[in-house]
Scaffold this active site. Structure first.
Site, PDB file in Angstrom:
ATOM      1  N   ASP A   1       0.837  -1.207   0.000  1.00 31.61           N
ATOM      2  CA  ASP A   1       0.000   0.000   0.000  1.00 31.61           C
ATOM      3  C   ASP A   1       0.873   1.260   0.000  1.00 31.61           C
ATOM      4  OD1 ASP A   1       0.950  -0.178   2.573  1.00 31.61           O
ATOM      5  OD2 ASP A   1      -0.982   0.237   3.539  1.00 31.61           O
ATOM      6  N   SER A   2       2.203   1.049   0.132  1.00 32.39           N
ATOM      7  CA  SER A   2       3.139   2.162  -0.043  1.00 32.39           C
ATOM      8  C   SER A   2       3.016   2.731  -1.453  1.00 32.39           C
ATOM      9  CB  SER A   2       4.578   1.711   0.232  1.00 32.39           C
ATOM     10  OG  SER A   2       4.862   0.505  -0.449  1.00 32.39           O
TER      11      SER A   2
ATOM     12  N   LYS B   1      -1.240  -9.415   2.697  1.00 30.66           N
ATOM     13  CA  LYS B   1      -0.592  -8.928   3.929  1.00 30.66           C
ATOM     14  C   LYS B   1      -1.567  -8.010   4.649  1.00 30.66           C
ATOM     15  CE  LYS B   1       2.895  -5.742   4.064  1.00 30.66           C
ATOM     16  NZ  LYS B   1       2.253  -4.657   4.855  1.00 30.66           N
TER      17      LYS B   1
ATOM     18  N   GLU C   1      -1.890  -5.484   8.181  1.00 33.02           N
ATOM     19  CA  GLU C   1      -1.183  -4.838   9.300  1.00 33.02           C
ATOM     20  C   GLU C   1      -1.905  -5.090  10.616  1.00 33.02           C
ATOM     21  OE1 GLU C   1      -0.380  -0.677   8.747  1.00 33.02           O
ATOM     22  OE2 GLU C   1       0.650  -1.009   6.840  1.00 33.02           O
TER      23      GLU C   1
ATOM     24  N   GLU D   1       8.652  -4.022  11.177  1.00 31.63           N
ATOM     25  CA  GLU D   1       9.080  -2.716  10.642  1.00 31.63           C
ATOM     26  C   GLU D   1       9.551  -1.785  11.754  1.00 31.63           C
ATOM     27  OE1 GLU D   1       6.465  -1.029   7.725  1.00 31.63           O
ATOM     28  OE2 GLU D   1       7.571   0.870   7.670  1.00 31.63           O
TER      29      GLU D   1
HETATM   30  O1  KIV Z   1       3.535  -1.207   1.788  1.00 30.24           O
HETATM   31  C1  KIV Z   1       4.718  -1.529   1.963  1.00 30.24           C
HETATM   32  O2  KIV Z   1       5.617  -1.199   1.169  1.00 30.24           O
HETATM   33  C2  KIV Z   1       5.048  -2.320   3.136  1.00 30.24           C
HETATM   34  C3  KIV Z   1       6.486  -2.666   3.359  1.00 30.24           C
HETATM   35  C4  KIV Z   1       7.200  -1.501   3.899  1.00 30.24           C
HETATM   36  C5  KIV Z   1       6.654  -3.846   4.212  1.00 30.24           C
HETATM   37  O3  KIV Z   1       4.194  -2.662   3.889  1.00 30.24           O
END
Ligand code: KIV
Length: 262
Positions: free
Chosen positions: A43-44, A111, A113, A180
């Site tokens: 989501d980055s 993934k 969080e 992280e």
């Molecule tokens: O969204 C992302 O890039 C992440 C990584 C930093 C693990 O969650």
């Protein structure tokens, strides 16, 4: 293709697992030819590809668009898709619709969080046959709770809470956990206390593997220079120089030349 079983095998054999983020077709085509084990459509993307200040602006539509583009460029690597802000907190039906869409778009795993009550939805997704990667430490979707990108787990209570969270994610069936922004010793302790792989970012060298944002490791994110980041290319300046060279060649009538003309 490395599978989630291979993740565990690597962890047990002490072979570090490598991951990068990927959001688009052309970098997927390049990554597909590299030796990295797996990639995350993170989501980055909201920050790196869309210029938002935080990841809370990532939405399902945005993630779907990136997952589908990545899938078209990746032939044989594990693709993990990130649940966007609150998508796992809007009820089980909504969460399962997201999983359905992600997997049909080409993700092999998702993934999510956080831990705590989030482990209920993680367990349900895992029980439904879809692998889940956890993510604890600095969880960027909760950035306003932390008040900034700060190292987590600094006091004893916080360390113990992180270990408990990691254990609960393992218990819920997660196949691995992103750690992280943690002190290396804290990440080490967590890694020792669970039997699934940990993937670190800003969490030192004792995790089972590492992940970096592709644009960060390529040196494209000029203003982002945290201590944990190693830039493997001066991508920003190299690309800038190439574009300027093209500009100059056109202005000076050096491009196109006769060989480049029909
Ligand atoms: O969204 C992302 O890039 C992440 C990584 C930093 C693990 O969650």
């Amino acid at each position: 293709m490395k599978t989630i079983e291979d993740f565990l095998k690597s962890r047990n054999a002490g072979i570090p697992i490598t991951m990068v983020t990927c959001y688009d077709y052309w970098s997927a085509v390049i990554i597909n030819e590299t030796d990295v084990d797996a990639l995350l459509v993170g989501d980055s993307a909201a920050m790196v590809m869309h210029g938002y200040d935080t990841t809370v602006n990532a939405e399902m539509d945005m993630m779907m668009y990136h997952i589908a583009a990545v899938r078209r460029g990746i032939k044989d690597k594990l693709i993990i898709a990130d649940f966007p802000f609150l998508a796992h907190r809007k009820g089980i039906n909504y969460a399962m619709e997201c999983v359905d869409k992600f997997v049909k778009a080409g993700a092999h795993a998702v993934k999510i969080e956080g831990a705590g009550t989030t482990t209920n939805i993680i367990k349900h997704i895992v029980d439904s046959g879809v692998p889940v990667m956890g993510h604890i430490g600095l969880t960027p979707q909760s950035i306003h709770k932390y008040g900034g990108y700060k190292i987590q787990g600094k006091n004893l209570d916080a360390k113990e809470k992180l270990i408990e969270d990691a254990k609960s994610l393992e218990q819920a069936g997660s196949f691995s956990i992103v750690l992280e922004l943690l002190q290396a010793e804290v990440a080490k302790k967590i890694t020792e206390q669970i039997s699934i792989p940990t993937i670190g970012i800003g969490a030192g060298k004792y995790t089972s593997g590492q992940i970096l944002v592709l644009q960060d490791l390529l040196g494209l994110t000029k203003a982002f220079n945290p201590k944990f980041l190693r830039k493997y290319l001066d991508g920003f300046n190299l690309i800038k120089a190439a574009i300027n060279k093209y500009n100059n060649d056109v202005k000076n009538r050096n491009f196109p030349n006769s060989e480049e003309s029909y």
